[in-house]
Design a protein around this motif. Sequence first.
Motif, PDB file in Angstrom:
ATOM      1  N   ALA A  16       0.843  -1.206   0.000  1.00 18.87           N
ATOM      2  CA  ALA A  16       0.000   0.000   0.000  1.00 18.87           C
ATOM      3  C   ALA A  16       0.874   1.252   0.000  1.00 18.87           C
ATOM      4  CB  ALA A  16      -0.917  -0.008   1.218  1.00 18.87           C
ATOM      5  N   ALA A  17       1.987   1.189   0.748  1.00 20.94           N
ATOM      6  CA  ALA A  17       2.886   2.346   0.845  1.00 20.94           C
ATOM      7  C   ALA A  17       3.560   2.642  -0.487  1.00 20.94           C
ATOM      8  CB  ALA A  17       3.934   2.098   1.928  1.00 20.94           C
ATOM      9  N   ILE A  18       4.085   1.613  -1.156  1.00 22.07           N
ATOM     10  CA  ILE A  18       4.793   1.877  -2.415  1.00 22.07           C
ATOM     11  C   ILE A  18       3.813   2.346  -3.487  1.00 22.07           C
ATOM     12  CG2 ILE A  18       4.691  -0.490  -3.400  1.00 22.07           C
ATOM     13  CD1 ILE A  18       7.642  -0.056  -4.238  1.00 22.07           C
ATOM     14  N   ARG A  19       2.584   1.809  -3.464  1.00 21.80           N
ATOM     15  CA  ARG A  19       1.577   2.277  -4.414  1.00 21.80           C
ATOM     16  C   ARG A  19       1.252   3.745  -4.173  1.00 21.80           C
ATOM     17  NH1 ARG A  19      -4.741   0.299  -4.785  1.00 21.80           N
ATOM     18  NH2 ARG A  19      -4.773   1.513  -2.844  1.00 21.80           N
ATOM     19  N   GLN A  20       1.058   4.131  -2.892  1.00 21.57           N
ATOM     20  CA  GLN A  20       0.727   5.506  -2.548  1.00 21.57           C
ATOM     21  C   GLN A  20       1.877   6.461  -2.894  1.00 21.57           C
ATOM     22  OE1 GLN A  20       2.048   7.594   0.057  1.00 21.57           O
ATOM     23  NE2 GLN A  20       0.518   9.219  -0.207  1.00 21.57           N
ATOM     24  N   ARG A  21       3.113   6.012  -2.675  1.00 18.46           N
ATOM     25  CA  ARG A  21       4.269   6.871  -2.919  1.00 18.46           C
ATOM     26  C   ARG A  21       4.480   7.111  -4.412  1.00 18.46           C
ATOM     27  NH1 ARG A  21       7.885   3.939   1.869  1.00 18.46           N
ATOM     28  NH2 ARG A  21       6.606   4.795   3.571  1.00 18.46           N
ATOM     29  N   ILE A  22       4.111   6.149  -5.222  1.00 21.06           N
ATOM     30  CA  ILE A  22       4.229   6.324  -6.671  1.00 21.06           C
ATOM     31  C   ILE A  22       3.038   7.107  -7.221  1.00 21.06           C
ATOM     32  CG2 ILE A  22       4.265   5.120  -8.886  1.00 21.06           C
ATOM     33  CD1 ILE A  22       5.765   2.826  -7.412  1.00 21.06           C
ATOM     34  N   ARG A  23       1.828   6.726  -6.836  1.00 27.58           N
ATOM     35  CA  ARG A  23       0.625   7.346  -7.404  1.00 27.58           C
ATOM     36  C   ARG A  23       0.357   8.742  -6.844  1.00 27.58           C
ATOM     37  NH1 ARG A  23      -4.044   2.577  -7.585  1.00 27.58           N
ATOM     38  NH2 ARG A  23      -3.089   1.310  -9.228  1.00 27.58           N
ATOM     39  N   ASP A  24       0.440   8.874  -5.530  1.00 28.82           N
ATOM     40  CA  ASP A  24       0.054  10.131  -4.893  1.00 28.82           C
ATOM     41  C   ASP A  24       1.234  11.069  -4.659  1.00 28.82           C
ATOM     42  OD1 ASP A  24      -2.450   8.987  -4.857  1.00 28.82           O
ATOM     43  OD2 ASP A  24      -2.354   8.371  -2.753  1.00 28.82           O
ATOM     44  N   GLU A  25       2.341  10.524  -4.179  1.00 31.01           N
ATOM     45  CA  GLU A  25       3.528  11.358  -3.924  1.00 31.01           C
ATOM     46  C   GLU A  25       4.271  11.694  -5.218  1.00 31.01           C
ATOM     47  OE1 GLU A  25       4.348  12.754  -1.217  1.00 31.01           O
ATOM     48  OE2 GLU A  25       3.251  11.656   0.331  1.00 31.01           O
ATOM     49  N   LYS A  26       3.980  10.929  -6.291  1.00 27.04           N
ATOM     50  CA  LYS A  26       4.640  11.139  -7.585  1.00 27.04           C
ATOM     51  C   LYS A  26       6.158  11.021  -7.448  1.00 27.04           C
ATOM     52  CE  LYS A  26       0.568  12.290  -9.245  1.00 27.04           C
ATOM     53  NZ  LYS A  26      -0.232  11.305 -10.000  1.00 27.04           N
ATOM     54  N   ALA A  27       6.594  10.016  -6.704  1.00 24.46           N
ATOM     55  CA  ALA A  27       8.020   9.856  -6.427  1.00 24.46           C
ATOM     56  C   ALA A  27       8.788   9.442  -7.675  1.00 24.46           C
ATOM     57  CB  ALA A  27       8.224   8.825  -5.322  1.00 24.46           C
ATOM     58  N   ASP A  28       9.930  10.083  -7.903  1.00 22.17           N
ATOM     59  CA  ASP A  28      10.853   9.660  -8.947  1.00 22.17           C
ATOM     60  C   ASP A  28      11.824   8.610  -8.424  1.00 22.17           C
ATOM     61  OD1 ASP A  28      10.128  11.607 -11.099  1.00 22.17           O
ATOM     62  OD2 ASP A  28      10.727  13.041  -9.548  1.00 22.17           O
ATOM     63  N   ARG A  29      11.980   8.616  -7.109  1.00 23.37           N
ATOM     64  CA  ARG A  29      12.895   7.665  -6.476  1.00 23.37           C
ATOM     65  C   ARG A  29      12.394   7.398  -5.061  1.00 23.37           C
ATOM     66  NH1 ARG A  29      19.542   8.285  -6.436  1.00 23.37           N
ATOM     67  NH2 ARG A  29      19.997   6.195  -5.644  1.00 23.37           N
ATOM     68  N   ILE A  30      12.446   6.115  -4.646  1.00 27.45           N
ATOM     69  CA  ILE A  30      12.028   5.738  -3.295  1.00 27.45           C
ATOM     70  C   ILE A  30      13.161   4.948  -2.663  1.00 27.45           C
ATOM     71  CG2 ILE A  30      10.248   4.661  -1.872  1.00 27.45           C
ATOM     72  CD1 ILE A  30       8.403   4.714  -4.321  1.00 27.45           C
ATOM     73  N   ILE A  31      13.547   5.345  -1.455  1.00 27.02           N
ATOM     74  CA  ILE A  31      14.678   4.724  -0.758  1.00 27.02           C
ATOM     75  C   ILE A  31      14.205   4.224   0.603  1.00 27.02           C
ATOM     76  CG2 ILE A  31      16.973   5.124   0.221  1.00 27.02           C
ATOM     77  CD1 ILE A  31      17.297   7.373  -1.905  1.00 27.02           C
TER      78      ILE A  31
END
Length: 583
Positions: free
Chosen positions: A326-341
């Motif tokens: 759920a977190a990685i989906r939210q960070r990509i879809r909502d946060e519009k992250a270019d990179r997640i660490i």
Amino acid sequence: MQTPKEHLLRNFSEALEHSFHPLSQEAGSVPLEITKSTQDKFGHYQFNSAMRLAKPLGQPPRAIAEKIIENLSKDGMIEKLEIAGPGFVNITLLPSYLSSLVNAIARDERAGIESPATPQRIVIDFSSPNIAKELHVGHLRSTIIGDCLARLFEFKGHDVVRLNHIGDWGTQFGMLIAFMKQDVPEAFQNPEGYALEDLMGWYKQAKAKFDSDENFKTNSQKEVGRLQGGDSSSLKAWEAICSISRQSYLEIYRLLDIEIKDRGESFYNPFLKDVVDELQKKGLVQESDGALCIFMKGFTNREGEPLPLIIRKTDGGYNYATTDLAAIRQRIRDEKADRIIYVTDAGQASHFKMIFQAAEEAGWLDPQKTRVDHVPFGLVLGPDGKKFKTRSGETERLIDLITTAIEKAYSIVSERQSEMAEEEKRHLAEKLGTSSIKYADLSCHRTGDYTFSYDRMLKFEGNTASYLLYSFVRIQGIKKKVGKETEEILNESQAVLSHPSEIALGLHLAQFGETLDQMANDLLPNQLTEYLYQLAEKFNAFFRDCRVEGSEEEGSRLTLIVATERVLKAGLHILGIGTVERM
């Protein structure tokens, strides 16, 4: 400011194109490589790609190197080029070119580091304490490494989201709420009046009661349902528990100068069912012994059987994997992250590989658009080489470790600066103690274990925070001795490097941006600590070899000192270490 490596790569690329067009198109898949020379006799840099270009270009490596050199623009930067061995090209830069870079660094508060044309949005997940539990030494590395990486990308000009993935949800809260409602209801009205030690004591009592009293166990399970169902009184109780815990870890963050945004497991709880439903609709989910699982290629257990990523347990409950999806989906879809660490211990490496692959198979993660990294780290060991514990055998509390370092630093400061005002001693001791803890951790390759030692980390010689801070203090002393502030120095002077120690220091300063680029790719803080240690060594060699005050080169050398100050301060800031004026 373009780094020497970037400048050289551009020039060599143009020379390759000019020398071998149209054959150079065949060599396009071979990345050109410029590396720092390992020894002074090989110059400053080396071009190492001639051997790999031999096959696509159909010529001997040395002939390729000769042809490239023939067409290479020296561009006011190269003093000497030499071909060595089968086709290595040794590159020596002009002192005048290095002087121009030093002058640019000295006049830039960002030490010559340009902001990116298109900043990235980078989400960094680190620290992650659990509610109702102490932060212990195991949280130290995630907190320090995560903060360092966040500071790196912030300094480079990116948009960084610092997230604290707190363990603030789960069945244990039902047990704790049931106990507190029964035995200490007043804590819900005035959580500020209680400490984490109280909460931990209640948790132990609640656990004992849960194991021995069926009525209490049933009531605890009902509390879980109420909490997950959004019951207002249960949510208020849960918020009080979180508030008591927060007081404890915020004090640690204050001491370590850590900024981070709390976003616990509870934040993702409303999305868990939808995540599972979406994965089922995409045909990724299989039922196994009543649990819902994802089976992915490449993941097997010790027996060689397919290893499941369980996303819903047999009792219908969700788990860490569901929350992380759920977190990685939210960070990509909502946060519009270019990179997640993600910064966690090495034991979670397999878990995150599965999460990343599941997110990719679900269509949420496109590696071409979003880069994901798990940043694993090893253990903190005690003097006995075993996992760091107290004398009683318990895991060391992080707050105790920090306060002990500060106390030891205070003893050192009091001995060295007996005339210093008490308030200044305390302030310096806090800075020195916390800086030493950070540097000792960051200077080790993060994937390995390291042995914690107060004595070693607080030394004023060797690769320590104290040594670097002392070098910074020495710079302040030089400026004070000549009676000039930075602005006056820069208005009056330009650096002109000629002495070998000046050139060595100037070259190292020019390589600061290259170090940050490498660290941003590899996510290894020890690359920066090693650079800064070498910077301090080269500065002290320059100070030994080159007189500043009253010399003909005073203005030039003061400018070189200012550039060193800029880079040293910026590098220490990225490590989370604040500078001091005296030690």
